[in-house]
Design an enzyme around this catalytic site. Sequence first.
Site, mmCIF file in Angstrom:
data_model
loop_
_atom_site.group_PDB
_atom_site.id
_atom_site.type_symbol
_atom_site.label_atom_id
_atom_site.label_comp_id
_atom_site.label_asym_id
_atom_site.label_seq_id
_atom_site.Cartn_x
_atom_site.Cartn_y
_atom_site.Cartn_z
ATOM 1 N N LEU A 44 4.102 55.153 33.346
ATOM 2 C CA LEU A 44 4.142 55.972 32.144
ATOM 3 C C LEU A 44 2.721 56.470 31.922
ATOM 4 O O LEU A 44 1.761 55.747 32.168
ATOM 5 C CB LEU A 44 4.595 55.159 30.925
ATOM 6 C CG LEU A 44 6.036 54.657 30.914
ATOM 7 C CD1 LEU A 44 6.269 53.744 29.712
ATOM 8 C CD2 LEU A 44 7.011 55.816 30.883
ATOM 9 N N ASP A 45 2.580 57.693 31.464
ATOM 10 C CA ASP A 45 1.256 58.233 31.165
ATOM 11 C C ASP A 45 0.530 57.331 30.178
ATOM 12 O O ASP A 45 1.159 56.650 29.361
ATOM 13 C CB ASP A 45 1.363 59.640 30.576
ATOM 14 C CG ASP A 45 1.864 60.668 31.577
ATOM 15 O OD1 ASP A 45 1.787 60.400 32.792
ATOM 16 O OD2 ASP A 45 2.321 61.740 31.133
ATOM 17 N N ASP A 46 -0.795 57.355 30.227
ATOM 18 C CA ASP A 46 -1.598 56.523 29.323
ATOM 19 C C ASP A 46 -1.205 56.725 27.861
ATOM 20 O O ASP A 46 -1.106 55.768 27.104
ATOM 21 C CB ASP A 46 -3.086 56.843 29.476
ATOM 22 C CG ASP A 46 -3.661 56.375 30.802
ATOM 23 O OD1 ASP A 46 -2.910 55.823 31.619
ATOM 24 O OD2 ASP A 46 -4.868 56.567 31.002
#
Length: 119
Positions: A44-46
């Site tokens: 998942l993106d930051d």
Amino acid sequence: DAWLVVDKPAGCPCHARPDRPGVLDLVRAARPNDATDYKLAHRLDDGTSGCLVLAKGAAAARALGDAFAERRVKKSYVAVTASKPSKKQGVVAGDMVKARRGSWRLSRTVGDRAACTWL
């Protein structure tokens, strides 16, 4: 028993950085007596919070990786916005393509589309 699902907060990177621990580092720190070889099954993106699946070992990681690649895993995302859309309902759909400086943008093509529907 082959996976561990964690609630990844926004701002936490999946992979460790010199200035920040990654999800696997945090799981190992929270479970010091657990010798399981956890592997990221996806990312998942930051800036994205949500459920992150960790595989318990290489075989489980391969099986889950295959399931993602073959699209046997259904993923759902919920967006929280500061204001409501201008229309009461609709669909935003298109391919996600690389944009400037490592970001992404939605294109008008639909070869491998990402879609968002609101009601």
